[in-house]
Design an enzyme around this catalytic site. Structure first.
Site, short mmCIF file in Angstrom:
data_model
loop_
_atom_site.label_atom_id
_atom_site.label_comp_id
_atom_site.label_asym_id
_atom_site.label_seq_id
_atom_site.Cartn_x
_atom_site.Cartn_y
_atom_site.Cartn_z
N GLY A 1 3.54 -0.78 0.44
CA GLY A 1 2.66 -0.47 1.55
C GLY A 1 2.18 0.95 1.64
CB SER A 2 -0.03 3.16 1.23
OG SER A 2 -0.85 4.24 1.65
#
Length: 137
Positions: A62-63
């Site tokens: 995730g980002s």
């Protein structure tokens, strides 16, 4: 051989060689939006190009910037032909949704069980408009 997949984000049907990733990837810092190449030197498929291929993602790291990178890939003509995800990633898929809202042709994203990913490795694939994942003749 074909499999019915759940459509996550509608888009244009896509065709290309399957690139089945063996590890999750972060699009932010992990994929070069100008070249479509996997830039993360720690990723097992480092150096592979995702552009124009049916990209099988076992997961993402995730980002909140992943959506922007995917949107840049679409804008630069370097996006995958289609995305096949084991689990939906709302942030990543937001890039496709925003690109579509910008009027850009976007690849389709579908959900398919990870257990079948390896059966498609290296095959020429098509993700049809109805979400079917098909080995192209």
């Amino acid at each position: 051989m074909s499999a019915a997949a759940e459509i996550l984000v509608p888009g244009k049907a896509g065709e290309g060689e399957a690139l089945v990733l063996t590890a999750p990837i972060s699009f932010w810092g992990g994929v070069d939006p100008k070249t479509g190449r996997i830039a993360d030197v720690r990723h097992p498929q480092h150096g592979e190009v995702i552009s124009g291929r049916v990209l099988f993602l076992p997961g993402t790291i995730g980002s909140s910037s992943a959506s922007a990178v995917l949107m840049e890939l679409v804008h630069n003509g370097r996006a995958p032909a289609a995305l096949v995800l084991h689990e939906p990633d709302a942030i990543l898929l937001l890039g496709l949704i925003v690109a579509r809202e910008m009027g850009w042709a976007t690849p389709m994203a579908v959900r398919l069980g990870r257990a079948v990913f390896d059966t498609y490795r290296g095959a020429m694939m098509k993700v049809a408009g109805d979400g079917a994942v098909i080995v192209a003749a």
